[in-house]
Design a protein around this motif. Structure first.
Motif: not given
Length: 459
Positions: A171-195
């Protein structure tokens, strides 16, 4: 203040965008038609041409128009802004409850009933002021909080989903993609900031932020064992719904942010905890907007202090107890009484001290406190009231013997961050009024009378 036209407001937004003025961060969002992305006013990307830009008052409106959030300036990190809502206190209260996760466990009808209105009217208010429905607003802000966790922590996606209020990863993945037009895993891959391996977040604000004044206010009220205060940081033990933890917030003035380190294990309550920290530090207020409203009302002899914030307490009960202990005594005497209460009744765990819960105070004699017996009884009365009515707010406390208008207002000021509290019965406020003409009407300062009160205390 004179109302400005939509055209004047657009010009103001344009100037702020081109100047990357951090004072407007979160007051509006810029959407770029050619890329389909919306940004904060301080986005470091090359500014687009004006004819390719649309302006939105909220991130929710930009998303509803089909734009996705910028991965560079991260609109999820922008300070919140409700200043433009003016006197729409019902909407502000509803927004606060929704952002605290109310709709995770209750229906929209229950929220409307709690606010004293119908669910139909609540939907109308949201549509009029925010351009979206309450449930859409709730889901969108869940996703924005999740996006912040993905960028800044190394929490697993299942933990991010839980922390942001979703019952399942799907449900999280579906809602995230619907609301932000991008997937959670895509954001994590593209995040340049050290976690970070621990819970650590940057919480942003709009400058100016008068940390010196905040530090000075806290320094004479800090409670040993419960709170910690250094030159650039404030920390304290916290408890919520039976869970306990600790946070430390370090001021980063050049970044207009606080670096918050959290010791908190219950991820399902993380969003509520972060929102409470924002309230304690008063990170949502728009200091420049407040100055423009208040300063013209002040006499020439009044010294204006830039960027004053409302120092909050963690809970309404703690704020109420501090207010009762502060009745008709000096700040130092009130702090001494509160320290005695903490030392005697505070729960000790993990090398920390936690503020006592209402159940601890309800039937205690409180003989160790050197103050009138009637005031001790008021503490017990408040504890009993909150045990019976846990959702009760200060406005409901007038029937409690020993609690009057000053105590209620002070609790609203520090326990809720209420922006429009004028403590006209306070000694410091009365002293500052000597600078004002006899016909001064504090009502003119609404809806920012809490900030007027703090300005008067500085005099």
């Amino acid at each position: 203040m004179t109302a400005i036209t939509d055209q004047q407001q657009t010009r103001l937004f344009q100037q702020a965008r081109l100047a990357r003025d951090a004072r407007f961060d979160g007051r509006f969002f810029t959407a770029v038609k050619t890329t389909g992305i919306y940004c904060r006013s301080i986005c470091p990307a090359t500014p687009p041409k004006e004819h390719n830009v649309s302006y939105f008052r909220t991130a929710t409106q930009a998303a509803a128009a089909g734009y996705r959030p910028c991965l560079r300036c991260r609109p999820d990190s922008a300070p919140g802004s409700a200043a433009w809502l003016g006197s729409q206190s019902v909407v502000q209260r509803a927004m606060r409850l929704i952002q605290q996760g109310w709709l995770n466990d209750h229906g929209l009808g229950e929220l409307a009933s709690y606010l004293g209105i119908t669910d139909r009217y609540l939907r109308q208010l949201f549509q009029k002021n925010l351009g979206t429905a309450p449930k859409h607003f709730a889901q969108y802000h869940q996703c924005l909080f999740a996006k912040q966790l993905i960028h800044q922590t190394s929490l697993a996606m299942s933990e991010v989903a839980l922390a942001s209020g979703f019952n399942s990863v799907r449900r999280f993945n579906d809602c995230f993609k619907k609301m932000l037009l991008v997937t959670p895993s895509d954001i994590r891959r593209r995040s340049a900031e050290a976690q970070n391996s621990d819970l650590r977040l940057k919480l942003f604000y709009r400058p100016p932020y008068n940390w010196t004044a905040m530090h000075r206010f806290l320094s004479v009220r800090v409670l040993k064992g419960l709170e910690q205060l250094s030159e650039s940081a404030y920390g304290r033990s916290i408890s919520l719904n039976g869970q306990q933890g600790f946070f430390t917030a370090t001021h980063l003035p050049t970044q207009h942010a606080f670096d918050v380190r959290l010791d908190w294990s219950d991820l399902s309550q993380l969003r509520t905890v972060v929102n409470q920290i924002r309230r304690v530090l008063d990170l949502e207020s728009d200091a420049e907007h407040i100055r423009q409203h208040l300063q013209p009302l002040l006499p020439i002899a009044f010294q204006w202090h830039e960027g004053l914030r409302l120092p909050g307490t963690w809970s309404l009960f703690e704020a109420g107890v501090r207010a009762i202990l502060g009745q008709q005594v000096s700040v130092s005497a009130a702090c001494q009484l509160t320290q005695q209460l903490i030392d005697e009744l505070g729960q000790k765990a993990h090398g920390r001290t936690y503020f006592p819960e209402p159940a601890v105070l309800e039937n205690r004699s409180l003989d160790f406190l050197r103050m009138p017996g009637s005031r001790k009884q008021t503490l017990r009365n408040l504890a009993a009231h909150l045990l019976r009515y846990p959702d009760s707010e200060p406005a409901d406390w007038a029937s409690i013997k020993g609690i009057g208008p000053w105590t209620i207002q002070y609790t609203q000021l520090r326990g809720m961050g209420a922006p429009d509290i004028y403590l006209d019965g306070d000694a410091g406020v009365k002293k500052a009024l000597r600078l004002f003409p006899a016909d001064f009407d504090a009502q003119q300062a609404a809806p920012w009378r809490s900030y007027l009160t703090f300005q008067m205390w500085q005099q």
